[in-house]
Design a protein around this motif. Structure first.
Motif, PDB file in Angstrom:
ATOM      1  N   ARG A 181       0.804  -1.222   0.000  1.00 35.05           N
ATOM      2  CA  ARG A 181       0.000   0.000   0.000  1.00 35.05           C
ATOM      3  C   ARG A 181       0.838   1.273   0.000  1.00 35.05           C
ATOM      4  O   ARG A 181       0.636   2.158  -0.849  1.00 35.05           O
ATOM      5  CB  ARG A 181      -0.968  -0.003   1.188  1.00 35.05           C
ATOM      6  CG  ARG A 181      -1.973   1.147   1.158  1.00 35.05           C
ATOM      7  CD  ARG A 181      -3.065   0.917   2.193  1.00 35.05           C
ATOM      8  NE  ARG A 181      -2.557   0.990   3.548  1.00 35.05           N
ATOM      9  CZ  ARG A 181      -2.527   2.117   4.271  1.00 35.05           C
ATOM     10  NH1 ARG A 181      -2.975   3.249   3.751  1.00 35.05           N
ATOM     11  NH2 ARG A 181      -2.079   2.116   5.503  1.00 35.05           N
ATOM     12  N   GLU A 229      -4.444  -4.301  -7.103  1.00 32.97           N
ATOM     13  CA  GLU A 229      -4.219  -2.866  -6.912  1.00 32.97           C
ATOM     14  C   GLU A 229      -2.963  -2.394  -7.642  1.00 32.97           C
ATOM     15  O   GLU A 229      -2.894  -1.247  -8.086  1.00 32.97           O
ATOM     16  CB  GLU A 229      -4.138  -2.516  -5.427  1.00 32.97           C
ATOM     17  CG  GLU A 229      -5.484  -2.350  -4.755  1.00 32.97           C
ATOM     18  CD  GLU A 229      -6.241  -1.120  -5.252  1.00 32.97           C
ATOM     19  OE1 GLU A 229      -6.178  -0.076  -4.586  1.00 32.97           O
ATOM     20  OE2 GLU A 229      -6.879  -1.216  -6.319  1.00 32.97           O
ATOM     21  N   GLY A 287     -10.432  -2.245  -5.495  1.00 32.06           N
ATOM     22  CA  GLY A 287      -9.727  -1.365  -4.582  1.00 32.06           C
ATOM     23  C   GLY A 287      -9.699   0.033  -5.166  1.00 32.06           C
ATOM     24  O   GLY A 287     -10.095   0.250  -6.316  1.00 32.06           O
ATOM     25  N   TYR A 289      -7.397   2.130  -6.399  1.00 32.58           N
ATOM     26  CA  TYR A 289      -6.703   2.404  -7.660  1.00 32.58           C
ATOM     27  C   TYR A 289      -7.438   1.764  -8.832  1.00 32.58           C
ATOM     28  O   TYR A 289      -7.515   2.352  -9.928  1.00 32.58           O
ATOM     29  CB  TYR A 289      -5.257   1.900  -7.606  1.00 32.58           C
ATOM     30  CG  TYR A 289      -4.393   2.680  -6.659  1.00 32.58           C
ATOM     31  CD1 TYR A 289      -4.080   4.022  -6.903  1.00 32.58           C
ATOM     32  CD2 TYR A 289      -3.882   2.093  -5.514  1.00 32.58           C
ATOM     33  CE1 TYR A 289      -3.298   4.741  -6.029  1.00 32.58           C
ATOM     34  CE2 TYR A 289      -3.082   2.812  -4.626  1.00 32.58           C
ATOM     35  CZ  TYR A 289      -2.797   4.131  -4.885  1.00 32.58           C
ATOM     36  OH  TYR A 289      -2.028   4.841  -4.016  1.00 32.58           O
ATOM     37  N   GLN A 290      -7.985   0.576  -8.622  1.00 35.07           N
ATOM     38  CA  GLN A 290      -8.740  -0.071  -9.700  1.00 35.07           C
ATOM     39  C   GLN A 290      -9.982   0.739 -10.071  1.00 35.07           C
ATOM     40  O   GLN A 290     -10.315   0.870 -11.253  1.00 35.07           O
ATOM     41  CB  GLN A 290      -9.166  -1.476  -9.267  1.00 35.07           C
ATOM     42  CG  GLN A 290      -8.013  -2.421  -9.008  1.00 35.07           C
ATOM     43  CD  GLN A 290      -8.503  -3.698  -8.368  1.00 35.07           C
ATOM     44  OE1 GLN A 290      -9.116  -4.533  -9.027  1.00 35.07           O
ATOM     45  NE2 GLN A 290      -8.245  -3.868  -7.080  1.00 35.07           N
TER      46      GLN A 290
END
Length: 411
Positions: A181, A229, A287, A289-290
């Motif tokens: 992360r 991600e 997530g 970013y997706q």
């Protein structure tokens, strides 16, 4: 030999600083020593290159010079009886200088900087300093803290790595997910700083930082192909990057997404980004970013701004708000709501957000007020946005909107 200008040396610094520091950290095992040696090498370049010309391999020259400086310093330390310095001296003398493409050094350094022993703000700051080559002032602006606070944060992070003996290596496969992360956050911050930079020379874009972030994103996907991600971040950067040719006019004016000539978008990058989004969807583990990548994929699907599927974008932001709600995500959702339900509905969502220090909150609010024919309120909102951004392209755009909205005496 042709003279080398300060601009050319600055370009080499921007392109090679992060790589050089990463190589030197591997060679000498000490972040402070590596950074000081690279800085010394660039100071030497400033002295020599204007008179002797650019070397055939500027990166190799910098790395070789920096390594020699580090060895000289280690030799001085060794003469005072430091066994560690003697060992490092032997190691660096035997290790060849790496002048070709470096595949892993920068990635190792990112994971070192993002070790869980460091607080996340320190992880981000240190990586931006070492890998992005950003000044302390630039990092402080990007992370919205004072420059002295940022300098202290970076110094403490380096000391923590040194004193705790944090290793300079990629973590074990079992440790990668928990370390991912902050690494993704750092890579995206590097990309954003390059894409819309408040940095040197009044450049609205620092393309080398964008290229470096995308390169690191591709390496992360290679390292962790099953992490959705990582795929999402790479897709997001590629889709945003695809619009770069259309986002600034030849004279440097920023062009909003709705006004861009979509025929100028890089269709190869669009295709790569959309393929990655489809891979993410097949995994079924959404997530942040997706979802952001999916939003940009919807934009890239639309042949014109008017054809954009704004309802799908609102739904995607609803999903992101359920997963990772933040005021910035809520602001972007409100922009989409303005297209589906009108500016009044969007303004009602924007007003309560605690984003007074964020220029985009004021800019969005100003635009919505203008669309609602409330110029007396829109003018101070545009001025507030202007006061909160240093980017020249953003400032020019805001000033043009302000001039169109208010008589000359109003500002």
């Amino acid at each position: 030999m042709p003279a080398v200008s300060a601009v050319e040396i600055e370009r080499v610094f921007r392109e090679e600083y992060g790589r050089s520091v990463a190589v030197l950290v591997r060679l000498v095992g000490d972040i402070d020593l590596a950074e000081e040696a690279v800085q010394d090498a660039f100071e030497k370049a400033v002295e020599r290159w204007p008179s002797v010309g650019l070397p055939p391999s500027p990166a190799g020259w910098i790395i070789t010079t920096a390594r020699n400086r580090a060895i000289d310093r280690q030799r001085r330390e060794a003469s005072r009886g430091s066994r560690q310095a003697q060992a490092l001296l032997l190691y660096t003398q035997d290790d060849p200088v790496e002048e070709g493409p470096v595949h892993d050094d920068r990635l190792r350094l990112i994971f070192t900087c993002c070790h869980p022993a460091l607080a996340e703000p320190a992880q981000v700051a240190l990586t931006l300093r070492l890998l992005g080559g950003l000044s302390t002032a630039e990092i402080a602006r990007a992370l919205l803290v004072s420059e002295p606070t940022m300098a202290q944060r970076i110094a403490r992070a380096k000391a923590k790595i040194r004193d705790a003996g944090i290793p300079y290596r990629l973590p074990a496969d079992t440790d990668l997910p928990e370390r991912l992360r902050p690494v993704l956050a750092v890579v995206y911050l590097i990309y954003n700083e390059g894409y819309l930079s408040a940095g040197f020379g009044g450049e609205p874009s620092r393309e080398q930082l964008c290229a470096e972030a995308i390169r690191l994103g591709r390496l992360l996907v290679e390292l962790m192909p099953d992490e959705p991600e990582a795929l999402g971040l790479l897709a997001l950067m590629l889709l945003i990057q695809s619009r770069r040719p259309a986002r600034v006019t030849p004279d440097g004016a920023l062009v909003l997404l709705a006004d861009q000539d979509r025929s100028r978008w890089d269709r190869e990058l669009v295709a790569q980004g959309q393929a990655l989004v489809r891979r993410c969807l097949r995994r079924g583990r959404p997530g942040p970013y997706q979802i952001q990548a999916a939003v940009n994929a919807v934009h890239s699907d639309a042949p014109t701004a008017a054809a954009t599927d704004w309802r799908q974008i609102v739904q995607l932001y609803d999903q992101q708000m359920a997963l990772a709600p933040t005021p910035v995500v809520a602001l972007h959702r409100a922009v989409a709501v303005a297209e589906t339900d009108g500016p009044a509905a969007a303004l009602a969502l924007v007003e309560p957000l605690a984003l007074d220090g964020y220029y985009l909150w004021h800019a969005v609010r100003a635009d919505l007020l203008q669309r609602l024919d409330r110029p007396d309120e829109a003018v101070p909102a545009y001025k507030a946005a202007l006061a909160r951004t240093r980017n020249p392209a953003e400032r020019d755009q805001l000033e043009r909107k302000l001039r169109a909205l208010s008589p000359p005496q109003a500002h």
